[in-house]
Design a protein around this motif. Structure first.
Motif, PDB file in Angstrom:
ATOM      1  N   SER A  76       0.842  -1.206   0.000  1.00 16.69           N
ATOM      2  CA  SER A  76       0.000   0.000   0.000  1.00 16.69           C
ATOM      3  C   SER A  76       0.870   1.247   0.000  1.00 16.69           C
ATOM      4  CB  SER A  76      -0.899   0.037   1.244  1.00 16.69           C
ATOM      5  OG  SER A  76      -1.868  -0.963   1.180  1.00 16.69           O
ATOM      6  N   GLN A  77       0.510   2.181  -0.854  1.00  9.99           N
ATOM      7  CA  GLN A  77       1.220   3.463  -0.905  1.00  9.99           C
ATOM      8  C   GLN A  77       0.481   4.469  -0.027  1.00  9.99           C
ATOM      9  OE1 GLN A  77       4.185   3.963  -2.630  1.00  9.99           O
ATOM     10  NE2 GLN A  77       4.021   1.748  -2.828  1.00  9.99           N
ATOM     11  N   MET A  78       1.165   5.028   0.956  1.00 12.05           N
ATOM     12  CA  MET A  78       0.557   6.001   1.854  1.00 12.05           C
ATOM     13  C   MET A  78       1.149   7.381   1.589  1.00 12.05           C
ATOM     14  SD  MET A  78      -1.733   4.588   3.655  1.00 12.05           S
ATOM     15  CE  MET A  78      -2.175   3.331   2.482  1.00 12.05           C
ATOM     16  N   ASP A  79       0.401   8.389   2.005  1.00 15.30           N
ATOM     17  CA  ASP A  79       0.892   9.762   1.873  1.00 15.30           C
ATOM     18  C   ASP A  79       1.141  10.339   3.268  1.00 15.30           C
ATOM     19  OD1 ASP A  79      -1.623  10.555   2.924  1.00 15.30           O
ATOM     20  OD2 ASP A  79      -2.488  10.577   0.912  1.00 15.30           O
ATOM     21  N   ASP A  80       1.467  11.604   3.321  1.00 19.46           N
ATOM     22  CA  ASP A  80       1.793  12.237   4.602  1.00 19.46           C
ATOM     23  C   ASP A  80       0.571  12.642   5.408  1.00 19.46           C
ATOM     24  OD1 ASP A  80       4.442  11.920   3.999  1.00 19.46           O
ATOM     25  OD2 ASP A  80       4.732  13.965   3.279  1.00 19.46           O
ATOM     26  N   SER A  81      -0.636  12.276   4.951  1.00 22.61           N
ATOM     27  CA  SER A  81      -1.848  12.710   5.653  1.00 22.61           C
ATOM     28  C   SER A  81      -2.130  11.867   6.896  1.00 22.61           C
ATOM     29  CB  SER A  81      -3.059  12.663   4.713  1.00 22.61           C
ATOM     30  OG  SER A  81      -3.380  11.312   4.397  1.00 22.61           O
ATOM     31  N   ILE A  82      -1.350  10.796   7.098  1.00 23.30           N
ATOM     32  CA  ILE A  82      -1.611   9.902   8.231  1.00 23.30           C
ATOM     33  C   ILE A  82      -0.289   9.308   8.713  1.00 23.30           C
ATOM     34  CG2 ILE A  82      -2.037   7.837   6.824  1.00 23.30           C
ATOM     35  CD1 ILE A  82      -4.531   7.451   8.841  1.00 23.30           C
ATOM     36  N   CYS A  83      -0.234   8.958  10.002  1.00 26.01           N
ATOM     37  CA  CYS A  83       0.975   8.369  10.581  1.00 26.01           C
ATOM     38  C   CYS A  83       1.053   6.885  10.240  1.00 26.01           C
ATOM     39  CB  CYS A  83       0.954   8.529  12.098  1.00 26.01           C
ATOM     40  SG  CYS A  83       0.886  10.234  12.657  1.00 26.01           S
ATOM     41  N   GLU A  84       2.273   6.404  10.089  1.00 23.34           N
ATOM     42  CA  GLU A  84       2.486   5.001   9.743  1.00 23.34           C
ATOM     43  C   GLU A  84       3.471   4.378  10.715  1.00 23.34           C
ATOM     44  OE1 GLU A  84       4.351   2.474   6.037  1.00 23.34           O
ATOM     45  OE2 GLU A  84       3.425   4.407   5.581  1.00 23.34           O
ATOM     46  N   SER A  85       3.281   3.076  10.992  1.00 26.84           N
ATOM     47  CA  SER A  85       4.170   2.377  11.909  1.00 26.84           C
ATOM     48  C   SER A  85       4.074   0.874  11.648  1.00 26.84           C
ATOM     49  CB  SER A  85       3.791   2.687  13.365  1.00 26.84           C
ATOM     50  OG  SER A  85       4.756   2.161  14.241  1.00 26.84           O
ATOM     51  N   GLU A  86       4.750   0.100  12.483  1.00 24.48           N
ATOM     52  CA  GLU A  86       4.657  -1.356  12.410  1.00 24.48           C
ATOM     53  C   GLU A  86       4.516  -1.892  13.826  1.00 24.48           C
ATOM     54  OE1 GLU A  86       7.510  -5.001  11.119  1.00 24.48           O
ATOM     55  OE2 GLU A  86       7.117  -3.490   9.570  1.00 24.48           O
ATOM     56  N   LEU A  87       3.655  -2.890  13.974  1.00 21.40           N
ATOM     57  CA  LEU A  87       3.501  -3.578  15.255  1.00 21.40           C
ATOM     58  C   LEU A  87       4.175  -4.931  15.126  1.00 21.40           C
ATOM     59  CD1 LEU A  87      -0.255  -3.052  16.182  1.00 21.40           C
ATOM     60  CD2 LEU A  87       1.719  -2.057  17.305  1.00 21.40           C
ATOM     61  N   SER A  88       4.997  -5.271  16.107  1.00 20.75           N
ATOM     62  CA  SER A  88       5.635  -6.583  16.033  1.00 20.75           C
ATOM     63  C   SER A  88       4.678  -7.638  16.570  1.00 20.75           C
ATOM     64  CB  SER A  88       6.959  -6.590  16.788  1.00 20.75           C
ATOM     65  OG  SER A  88       6.762  -6.252  18.130  1.00 20.75           O
ATOM     66  N   GLY A  89       4.624  -8.753  15.868  1.00 20.14           N
ATOM     67  CA  GLY A  89       3.735  -9.843  16.240  1.00 20.14           C
ATOM     68  C   GLY A  89       4.278 -10.618  17.420  1.00 20.14           C
ATOM     69  N   GLY A  90       3.680 -11.764  17.637  1.00 21.87           N
ATOM     70  CA  GLY A  90       4.094 -12.619  18.733  1.00 21.87           C
ATOM     71  C   GLY A  90       2.900 -13.342  19.322  1.00 21.87           C
ATOM     72  N   LYS A  91       3.126 -13.943  20.480  1.00 22.31           N
ATOM     73  CA  LYS A  91       2.089 -14.733  21.138  1.00 22.31           C
ATOM     74  C   LYS A  91       1.141 -13.812  21.921  1.00 22.31           C
ATOM     75  CE  LYS A  91       2.949 -18.840  22.652  1.00 22.31           C
ATOM     76  NZ  LYS A  91       3.318 -20.049  23.386  1.00 22.31           N
ATOM     77  N   TYR A  92      -0.160 -14.032  21.714  1.00 23.58           N
ATOM     78  CA  TYR A  92      -1.189 -13.235  22.382  1.00 23.58           C
ATOM     79  C   TYR A  92      -2.275 -14.137  22.938  1.00 23.58           C
ATOM     80  CZ  TYR A  92       0.515  -8.825  20.412  1.00 23.58           C
ATOM     81  OH  TYR A  92       1.271  -7.730  20.103  1.00 23.58           O
ATOM     82  N   LEU A  93      -2.824 -13.734  24.077  1.00 26.75           N
ATOM     83  CA  LEU A  93      -4.061 -14.328  24.576  1.00 26.75           C
ATOM     84  C   LEU A  93      -5.181 -13.478  23.994  1.00 26.75           C
ATOM     85  CD1 LEU A  93      -3.240 -14.942  28.358  1.00 26.75           C
ATOM     86  CD2 LEU A  93      -2.777 -16.415  26.396  1.00 26.75           C
ATOM     87  N   ILE A  94      -6.154 -14.123  23.334  1.00 28.04           N
ATOM     88  CA  ILE A  94      -7.229 -13.417  22.639  1.00 28.04           C
ATOM     89  C   ILE A  94      -8.541 -13.673  23.374  1.00 28.04           C
ATOM     90  CG2 ILE A  94      -8.397 -13.079  20.423  1.00 28.04           C
ATOM     91  CD1 ILE A  94      -5.420 -12.685  20.019  1.00 28.04           C
ATOM     92  N   TYR A  95      -9.156 -12.608  23.849  1.00 26.41           N
ATOM     93  CA  TYR A  95     -10.439 -12.679  24.545  1.00 26.41           C
ATOM     94  C   TYR A  95     -11.487 -11.986  23.677  1.00 26.41           C
ATOM     95  CZ  TYR A  95      -7.529 -13.478  28.702  1.00 26.41           C
ATOM     96  OH  TYR A  95      -6.612 -13.963  29.609  1.00 26.41           O
ATOM     97  N   GLU A  96     -12.551 -12.706  23.295  1.00 35.23           N
ATOM     98  CA  GLU A  96     -13.631 -12.056  22.538  1.00 35.23           C
ATOM     99  C   GLU A  96     -14.682 -11.578  23.532  1.00 35.23           C
ATOM    100  OE1 GLU A  96     -17.029 -13.141  19.317  1.00 35.23           O
ATOM    101  OE2 GLU A  96     -15.020 -13.883  18.862  1.00 35.23           O
ATOM    102  N   ILE A  97     -15.011 -10.283  23.426  1.00 34.76           N
ATOM    103  CA  ILE A  97     -15.971  -9.700  24.375  1.00 34.76           C
ATOM    104  C   ILE A  97     -16.937  -8.771  23.644  1.00 34.76           C
ATOM    105  CG2 ILE A  97     -14.367  -9.799  26.332  1.00 34.76           C
ATOM    106  CD1 ILE A  97     -14.063  -6.708  25.864  1.00 34.76           C
ATOM    107  N   LYS A  98     -18.034  -8.459  24.333  1.00 36.36           N
ATOM    108  CA  LYS A  98     -18.954  -7.448  23.807  1.00 36.36           C
ATOM    109  C   LYS A  98     -18.261  -6.102  23.904  1.00 36.36           C
ATOM    110  CE  LYS A  98     -23.479  -7.214  23.879  1.00 36.36           C
ATOM    111  NZ  LYS A  98     -24.877  -7.173  24.274  1.00 36.36           N
ATOM    112  N   HIS A  99     -18.446  -5.277  22.889  1.00 38.42           N
ATOM    113  CA  HIS A  99     -17.777  -3.982  22.861  1.00 38.42           C
ATOM    114  C   HIS A  99     -18.674  -2.902  23.469  1.00 38.42           C
ATOM    115  CE1 HIS A  99     -16.052  -0.305  20.900  1.00 38.42           C
ATOM    116  NE2 HIS A  99     -15.043  -0.810  21.565  1.00 38.42           N
TER     117      HIS A  99
END
Length: 149
Positions: A76-99
């Protein structure tokens, strides 16, 4: 609380940040991100993330950072109108809940005491609230807690 253990990939993200007390204003930030994503046709198959960057028990409310994020592809090509970053993956506990504010608050209160009893420690990465597929339009989310054994 029930959870799944999953390994999440690295995510390339764009985000909108708000600094201030966590609360209803975070919804406005997410709506701003969704509007931006709609204009770029990125919302249809999106993974949205809400990331409270700071612990409100140890950070002054006026200094708490909240990021509303959307995962984007590597090409994806992004422009300067928004901030960009990267999140490093790994092991997660995933809880599904009502929002709802009540269910999220209850989940956070229950999650942390239970983590150690399952033999995990929280990893030094942000906790994610993840919205995928139907969750974007329905009142559910996943709280993803980074862990290490």
């Amino acid at each position: 609380m029930k959870f799944k253990v999953k390994t999440l990939p690295n995510y390339r993200i764009v985000y909108v940040r708000r600094v201030g007390p966590y609360g209803p204003e975070n919804i406005e930030v997410m709506e701003k991100l969704k509007e931006w994503a709609r204009e770029k046709n990125l919302l249809k198959s999106a993974i949205l993330l809400a990331i409270p960057q700071d612990n409100p028990e140890t950070t002054l409310p006026e200094n708490c950072r909240f990021d509303a994020c959307i995962v984007i592809s590597e090409d994806s090509q992004m422009d300067d109108s928004i901030c960009e970053s990267e999140l490093s993956g790994g092991k997660y506990l995933i809880y599904e809940i009502k929002h709802t504010a009540e269910d999220i608050q209850k989940a956070y209160a229950e999650i942390f005491p239970s983590i150690q009893s399952y033999g995990y420690q929280i990893d030094n990465k942000p906790i994610l609230e993840r919205y995928t597929g139907d969750m974007i339009n329905n009142p559910y989310c996943e709280i993803c807690v980074p862990v290490k054994p």
